[in-house]
Design an enzyme around this catalytic site. Structure first.
Site, PDB file in Angstrom:
ATOM      1  N   ASP A  11       0.872  -1.161   0.000  1.00 12.02           N
ATOM      2  CA  ASP A  11       0.000   0.000   0.000  1.00 12.02           C
ATOM      3  C   ASP A  11       0.925   1.231   0.000  1.00 12.02           C
ATOM      4  O   ASP A  11       2.113   1.121   0.340  1.00 12.02           O
ATOM      5  CB  ASP A  11      -0.871  -0.047   1.257  1.00 12.02           C
ATOM      6  CG  ASP A  11      -1.676   1.210   1.456  1.00 12.02           C
ATOM      7  OD1 ASP A  11      -2.319   1.656   0.498  1.00 12.02           O
ATOM      8  OD2 ASP A  11      -1.640   1.771   2.572  1.00 12.02           O
ATOM      9  N   ASP A  13      -0.087   5.054   0.908  1.00 13.02           N
ATOM     10  CA  ASP A  13      -0.316   6.027   1.984  1.00 13.02           C
ATOM     11  C   ASP A  13      -0.261   5.325   3.341  1.00 13.02           C
ATOM     12  O   ASP A  13      -1.073   4.436   3.616  1.00 13.02           O
ATOM     13  CB  ASP A  13      -1.703   6.672   1.819  1.00 13.02           C
ATOM     14  CG  ASP A  13      -1.798   7.536   0.567  1.00 13.02           C
ATOM     15  OD1 ASP A  13      -0.795   8.170   0.207  1.00 13.02           O
ATOM     16  OD2 ASP A  13      -2.880   7.592  -0.040  1.00 13.02           O
ATOM     17  N   GLY A  48      -7.161   4.225   3.683  1.00  6.94           N
ATOM     18  CA  GLY A  48      -7.393   3.176   2.693  1.00  6.94           C
ATOM     19  C   GLY A  48      -8.683   3.325   1.897  1.00  6.94           C
ATOM     20  O   GLY A  48      -8.883   2.624   0.912  1.00  6.94           O
ATOM     21  N   ARG A  51     -11.602   8.142  -2.473  1.00  8.86           N
ATOM     22  CA  ARG A  51     -12.008   9.544  -2.265  1.00  8.86           C
ATOM     23  C   ARG A  51     -13.522   9.615  -2.007  1.00  8.86           C
ATOM     24  O   ARG A  51     -13.988  10.296  -1.111  1.00  8.86           O
ATOM     25  CB  ARG A  51     -11.626  10.365  -3.500  1.00  8.86           C
ATOM     26  CG  ARG A  51     -11.559  11.846  -3.224  1.00  8.86           C
ATOM     27  CD  ARG A  51     -11.105  12.597  -4.474  1.00  8.86           C
ATOM     28  NE  ARG A  51      -9.830  12.128  -4.999  1.00  8.86           N
ATOM     29  CZ  ARG A  51      -9.330  12.478  -6.178  1.00  8.86           C
ATOM     30  NH1 ARG A  51      -9.984  13.324  -6.948  1.00  8.86           N
ATOM     31  NH2 ARG A  51      -8.168  12.004  -6.591  1.00  8.86           N
ATOM     32  N   SER A 116      -5.345   5.374  -4.207  1.00  9.23           N
ATOM     33  CA  SER A 116      -5.250   6.781  -4.593  1.00  9.23           C
ATOM     34  C   SER A 116      -5.113   6.984  -6.101  1.00  9.23           C
ATOM     35  O   SER A 116      -4.313   6.322  -6.765  1.00  9.23           O
ATOM     36  CB  SER A 116      -4.051   7.425  -3.895  1.00  9.23           C
ATOM     37  OG  SER A 116      -3.884   8.737  -4.366  1.00  9.23           O
ATOM     38  N   ASN A 118      -3.850   9.581  -7.092  1.00  8.79           N
ATOM     39  CA  ASN A 118      -2.605  10.361  -7.155  1.00  8.79           C
ATOM     40  C   ASN A 118      -1.367   9.490  -6.914  1.00  8.79           C
ATOM     41  O   ASN A 118      -0.268  10.025  -6.737  1.00  8.79           O
ATOM     42  CB  ASN A 118      -2.634  11.469  -6.097  1.00  8.79           C
ATOM     43  CG  ASN A 118      -3.739  12.481  -6.366  1.00  8.79           C
ATOM     44  OD1 ASN A 118      -3.724  13.159  -7.387  1.00  8.79           O
ATOM     45  ND2 ASN A 118      -4.709  12.564  -5.476  1.00  8.79           N
ATOM     46  N   ASP A 170      -1.504  -0.588   6.154  1.00  8.39           N
ATOM     47  CA  ASP A 170      -1.694   0.085   7.446  1.00  8.39           C
ATOM     48  C   ASP A 170      -3.173   0.260   7.774  1.00  8.39           C
ATOM     49  O   ASP A 170      -3.497   0.781   8.839  1.00  8.39           O
ATOM     50  CB  ASP A 170      -1.035   1.467   7.439  1.00  8.39           C
ATOM     51  CG  ASP A 170      -1.771   2.435   6.531  1.00  8.39           C
ATOM     52  OD1 ASP A 170      -2.097   2.048   5.391  1.00  8.39           O
ATOM     53  OD2 ASP A 170      -2.035   3.570   6.963  1.00  8.39           O
TER      54      ASP A 170
END
Ligand code: BG6
Ligand code: MG
Length: 216
Positions: A11, A13, A48, A51, A116, A118, A170
């Protein structure tokens, strides 16, 4: 018999870098502008989540129309992108470079599985474009975590079976996604409660040799 591990999927972020703070600050700005209560504690539940699901969670059932929802998500993303301008390779979380180097030295394939949209930009700002064999991001699959689809997509592109790969996560949604896909899991930090195969406080002192030995 120890499992044969051929790939690691990370992952982004909260595992490779701590952009969770940037997501928080960006959502907080929108929430403040709209007069919606949103705390740092509330933000933990967004780890996780896509958006759209993040917005739904922040709204707690408050009805808004689709055009407004799009506007809020766009604004949040604009604010988030402003924060990403601060991101440099110095923002890699401790232990990550060593773990990736060790994995490479062992001939393991490396994938990224991030909700994401991004993710590629973040990876580029961290100077990691050449480190991953496959990058799965928020554009790759329809069903976001906790559905297993993204990790299965990455594993397929890496040509490894889920039973031969470890997912590092996480977030509750991410551990649930990886478990649903049949992967081994290393849960970090708060992901202790979601029954990862192995739990570690962080990757700071992580040893890939020990992780592989603990799967046996
Ligand atoms: C995940 C983050 O990686 O990406 C979530 O943990 C975030 O907090 C999600 O909402 C979607 O990110 P983006 O960049 O597409 O808004
Ligand atoms: Mg995460």
């Amino acid at each position: 018999m120890p499992p044969e591990i051929h790939g690691l999927i990370f992952d982004l972020d909260g595992v490779i870098t701590d952009t969770a703070e940037y997501h928080f600050l960006a959502w907080k700005r929108v929430a403040d502008e709209e007069g919606i209560p949103f705390t740092r504690e509330d933000n933990e539940a967004l780890r996780g989540l896509s958006r759209r699901e993040s917005l739904n969670t922040i709204l707690k059932g408050r009805p808004i129309d689709e055009a407004t929802a799009q506007n809020w998500m766009d604004r949040k993303n604009t604010y988030y992108l402003e924060h990403l301008e601060e991101l440099t390779p110095a923002n890699l979380l401790p232990g990550v470079p060593q773990l990736l180097d060790d994995a490479r030295a062992r001939g393991l394939k490396l994938g990224l599985g991030s909700a994401s949209k991004n993710a590629r930009l973040v990876v580029s700002r961290l100077g990691m474009e050449s480190l991953f064999d496959v990058i799965g991001d928020g554009y790759c699959v329809v069903n976001a975590k906790p559905a297993p689809d993204l990790f299965l997509w990455v594993a397929g592109a890496l040509r490894v079976y889920p039973t031969q790969a470890i997912v590092f996560e996480d977030a509750e949604a991410g551990i649930n996604a990886a478990r649903a896909g049949g992967f081994f899991t290393v849960g970090l930090g708060n992901a202790a409660n979601n029954q990862p195969t192995i739990w570690l406080p962080s990757l700071e002192k992580a040893s890939l040799g020990e992780i592989l030995a603990r799967l046996s």
